[in-house]
Design a protein around this motif. Structure first.
Motif, mmCIF file in Angstrom:
data_model
loop_
_atom_site.group_PDB
_atom_site.id
_atom_site.type_symbol
_atom_site.label_atom_id
_atom_site.label_comp_id
_atom_site.label_asym_id
_atom_site.label_seq_id
_atom_site.Cartn_x
_atom_site.Cartn_y
_atom_site.Cartn_z
ATOM 1 N N PHE A 312 0.829 -1.247 0.070
ATOM 2 C CA PHE A 312 -0.033 -0.089 -0.107
ATOM 3 C C PHE A 312 0.797 1.490 -0.012
ATOM 4 N N ILE A 313 1.857 1.276 0.942
ATOM 5 C CA ILE A 313 2.753 2.406 1.038
ATOM 6 C C ILE A 313 3.517 2.619 -0.346
ATOM 7 N N ASN A 314 4.099 1.685 -1.021
ATOM 8 C CA ASN A 314 4.699 1.755 -2.010
ATOM 9 C C ASN A 314 3.878 2.338 -3.406
ATOM 10 N N TYR A 315 2.593 1.782 -3.384
ATOM 11 C CA TYR A 315 2.018 2.183 -4.559
ATOM 12 C C TYR A 315 1.271 3.797 -4.337
ATOM 13 N N GLN A 316 0.864 4.043 -3.129
ATOM 14 C CA GLN A 316 0.486 5.230 -2.914
ATOM 15 C C GLN A 316 1.711 6.446 -3.208
ATOM 16 N N LEU A 317 2.919 5.964 -2.911
ATOM 17 C CA LEU A 317 4.079 6.976 -3.028
ATOM 18 C C LEU A 317 4.268 7.189 -4.377
ATOM 19 N N ARG A 318 3.956 6.086 -5.340
ATOM 20 C CA ARG A 318 3.785 6.008 -6.719
ATOM 21 C C ARG A 318 3.043 7.026 -7.242
ATOM 22 N N PHE A 319 1.856 7.160 -6.564
ATOM 23 C CA PHE A 319 0.805 8.023 -7.001
ATOM 24 C C PHE A 319 1.313 9.492 -6.662
ATOM 25 N N VAL A 320 1.607 9.778 -5.395
ATOM 26 C CA VAL A 320 2.325 11.238 -4.929
ATOM 27 C C VAL A 320 3.532 11.452 -5.883
ATOM 28 N N LYS A 321 4.250 10.490 -6.226
ATOM 29 C CA LYS A 321 5.303 10.947 -7.442
ATOM 30 C C LYS A 321 4.798 11.451 -8.848
ATOM 31 N N PHE A 322 3.781 10.707 -8.989
ATOM 32 C CA PHE A 322 3.102 11.120 -10.462
ATOM 33 C C PHE A 322 2.663 12.473 -10.176
ATOM 34 N N LEU A 323 1.886 12.922 -9.206
ATOM 35 C CA LEU A 323 1.512 14.315 -8.988
ATOM 36 C C LEU A 323 2.507 15.215 -9.050
ATOM 37 N N LEU A 324 3.618 14.978 -8.379
ATOM 38 C CA LEU A 324 4.948 15.780 -8.585
ATOM 39 C C LEU A 324 5.323 15.925 -10.056
ATOM 40 N N SER A 325 5.199 14.976 -10.817
ATOM 41 C CA SER A 325 5.868 14.844 -12.046
ATOM 42 C C SER A 325 5.298 15.760 -12.950
ATOM 43 N N MET A 326 3.810 16.340 -12.680
ATOM 44 C CA MET A 326 3.093 17.093 -13.506
ATOM 45 C C MET A 326 3.776 18.459 -13.591
ATOM 46 N N LEU A 327 4.769 18.899 -12.555
ATOM 47 C CA LEU A 327 5.201 20.162 -12.647
ATOM 48 C C LEU A 327 6.197 20.289 -13.798
ATOM 49 N N TYR A 328 6.723 19.193 -14.062
ATOM 50 C CA TYR A 328 7.697 19.270 -15.190
ATOM 51 C C TYR A 328 7.129 18.778 -16.521
ATOM 52 N N LEU A 329 5.963 18.022 -16.292
ATOM 53 C CA LEU A 329 5.427 17.462 -17.596
ATOM 54 C C LEU A 329 4.560 18.386 -18.480
ATOM 55 N N TYR A 330 3.654 19.290 -17.560
ATOM 56 C CA TYR A 330 2.651 20.099 -18.127
ATOM 57 C C TYR A 330 3.452 21.233 -19.186
ATOM 58 N N PRO A 331 4.631 21.671 -18.700
ATOM 59 C CA PRO A 331 5.211 22.892 -19.781
ATOM 60 C C PRO A 331 5.631 21.898 -20.945
ATOM 61 N N VAL A 332 5.940 20.674 -21.086
ATOM 62 C CA VAL A 332 6.144 20.082 -22.110
ATOM 63 C C VAL A 332 5.067 19.959 -22.910
ATOM 64 N N TYR A 333 4.238 19.264 -22.334
ATOM 65 C CA TYR A 333 2.635 18.989 -22.943
ATOM 66 C C TYR A 333 2.023 20.457 -23.547
ATOM 67 N N GLY A 334 2.179 21.569 -22.802
ATOM 68 C CA GLY A 334 1.757 22.678 -23.275
ATOM 69 C C GLY A 334 2.680 22.998 -24.601
ATOM 70 N N GLY A 335 3.933 22.967 -24.529
ATOM 71 C CA GLY A 335 4.501 23.194 -25.707
ATOM 72 C C GLY A 335 4.387 22.229 -26.763
ATOM 73 N N MET A 336 3.890 21.234 -26.726
ATOM 74 C CA MET A 336 3.390 20.232 -27.712
ATOM 75 C C MET A 336 2.178 20.744 -28.341
ATOM 76 N N ILE A 337 1.386 21.169 -27.520
ATOM 77 C CA ILE A 337 0.155 21.712 -28.117
ATOM 78 C C ILE A 337 0.489 23.059 -28.809
ATOM 79 N N ASP A 338 1.314 23.959 -28.374
ATOM 80 C CA ASP A 338 1.681 25.230 -29.106
ATOM 81 C C ASP A 338 2.308 24.712 -30.536
ATOM 82 N N LEU A 339 3.195 23.882 -30.490
ATOM 83 C CA LEU A 339 3.862 23.497 -31.811
ATOM 84 C C LEU A 339 3.007 22.577 -32.601
#
Length: 441
Positions: A312-339
């Motif tokens: 349980f702990i391990n899986y939920q930590l993977r979810f937390v890390k997913f949430l944190l990854s969005m800070l770096y992924l959304y600028p990339v995805y937004g740039g893809m939309i613009d391009l």
């Protein structure tokens, strides 16, 4: 003869899944006349590997189906040879990004991509070890049926084999790079218990993965559709739509990708992070590449180890890390939309340079957003109490590590993107070796 890769990454015993995929492979050969390489990349321990190997060895021989079941040792040997063949300055870093010592959802699919290149396949057809096929009138609804009708074909030709075409006539010569179904059953992220305990806390947590720049009503609407797939409507009759898919209609658990897509861009090599395997789909959708969406949805279910104790702990930590990854992924995805279609070259294939620039530009993003994210996570878990309060303590104890790892994941992705073309070429030149633990046909 067209050669395709039906691909399964696994880190648990899954003999029934292996048997089901062998059925799907035999169906593909009989229906489409292709050669299917069923590639199972297995990172289980010795006992579980033996169980999976026994299942693969027990498969009935089927003409046109070749089964490859590779464990940790054979995979590491192969990826080390590939990394060294590239001439990279740090081949061990590449090996570590391909086969880390912990669960890595993007890395396991990247391994399948290079395995498919080594086997000379023109497409990869991805499946999960925690899903079943739907059954109608005693027949399994294999997704590969729709996948092989269209994948890799010019979109204008694919228009003749789908239920409906929304294709822009100007895109008729562009290849179909992805064909995807969805899933029914349980959420594809195991957080439904949170909703049962407190819908408001569920909303606060899921809201953390929505773009922070969106208006509140749009973020709340995204919460409502997140992780639910196709809901609960069972399969009855085939439906398929050709056009530019919505990102909400494509899922890595039930998808076929053309080699010209996955040989261009690898997935994030993030460790212990769910959701890091969708970047390629964003690139294809935002570049307005034609695709097909169909309704041969798989049935998602939860495996029990993720709901108790350390699982349980391990899986939920993977979810937390997913949430944190969005800070770096959304600028990339937004740039893809613009391009948009500027992401494609004259052959209608992904250009890596602009994507690499976007990734490099995201790595120094202000961490304030992730600091806030962890504050909300802490408050939410403590409100739920019980095992979630214990989880909050674990997250708090690893706060700085989690923040650092989210940034490092973005940095490592940039390194892998730059190395990917040489790695694909090296895998193709290296080959996967002799037919492994079991071959049929």
């Amino acid at each position: 003869m067209q050669r395709v890769c039906l691909a399964l990454p696994t880190m648990r015993p899954c003999p029934e899944t292996i048997a089901e995929l062998a059925e799907e492979a035999a169906y593909a050969v009989a229906t489409f006349g292709v050669e299917v390489h069923l590639l199972v990349l297995d990172t289980t321990d010795a006992a579980a590997f033996a169980e999976n190997a026994a299942a693969a060895a027990a498969l009935e021989p089927a003409p046109g189906v070749v089964v490859h079941h590779l464990g940790n040792e054979r995979q590491r040997e192969f990826f080390r040879r590939v990394a060294e063949r590239t001439g990279a300055a740090d081949p061990e870093l590449l090996v570590d990004m391909m086969l880390p010592r912990a669960a890595a959802y993007g890395s396991c699919v990247n391994r399948l991509f290079l395995g498919a290149a080594a086997l000379g396949c023109t497409s990869v057809h991805l499946r999960n070890d925690d899903a079943d096929f739907q059954v109608v009138d005693g027949r399994k609804a294999f997704p590969i049926h729709h996948e092989l009708l269209s994948i890799g074909r010019p979109a204008g030709e694919a228009a003749a084999v789908v239920s409906r075409s929304d294709l822009d006539p100007a895109d008729a010569d562009r290849p179909v790079m992805l064909v995807s179904g969805s899933f029914i059953g349980e959420l594809n992220v195991d957080i439904s218990e949170i909703h049962e305990l407190d819908p408001a806390v569920y909303r606060d947590l899921v809201r953390l993965w929505t773009p922070s720049v969106w208006p509140d009503e749009d973020r709340d609407a995204m919460v409502e559709v997140s992780f639910k797939g196709a809901g609960s409507e069972p399969f009855s009759t085939d439906e398929s739509v050709l056009g530019v898919p919505d990102i909400w209609d494509v899922y890595m658990c039930n998808i076929a990708l053309d080699h010209r897509a996955y040989e261009a861009l690898p997935l994030l090599p993030s460790v212990e992070t769910i959701g890091c395997d969708y970047a390629l789909l964003h690139a294809l959708v935002h570049s307005r590449t034609p695709g097909v969406v169909h309704n041969r949805h798989i049935v998602n279910y939860y495996t029990p180890e993720r709901r108790t104790g350390t699982g349980f702990i391990n899986y939920q930590l993977r979810f937390v890390k997913f949430l944190l990854s969005m800070l770096y992924l959304y600028p990339v995805y937004g740039g893809m939309i613009d391009l948009g279609r500027g992401l494609l070259d004259e052959r209608h294939e992904l250009k890596v340079g602009p994507i690499l620039d976007l990734v490099r530009g995201s790595v120094d993003w202000d961490r304030a957003g992730n600091e806030h994210c962890l504050d909300v996570v802490d408050r939410s878990y403590r409100k739920l109490g019980g095992k979630y309060a214990e989880l909050a303590d674990v997250v708090a104890g690893r706060r700085q590590q989690l923040l650092d790892e989210a940034q490092e994941d973005a940095e490592r992705w940039a390194v892998l993107i730059e190395a990917w073309a040489p790695m694909v070429a090296a895998a193709r030149a290296e080959g996967l070796g002799t037919a492994p633990e079991v071959a049929a046909g």
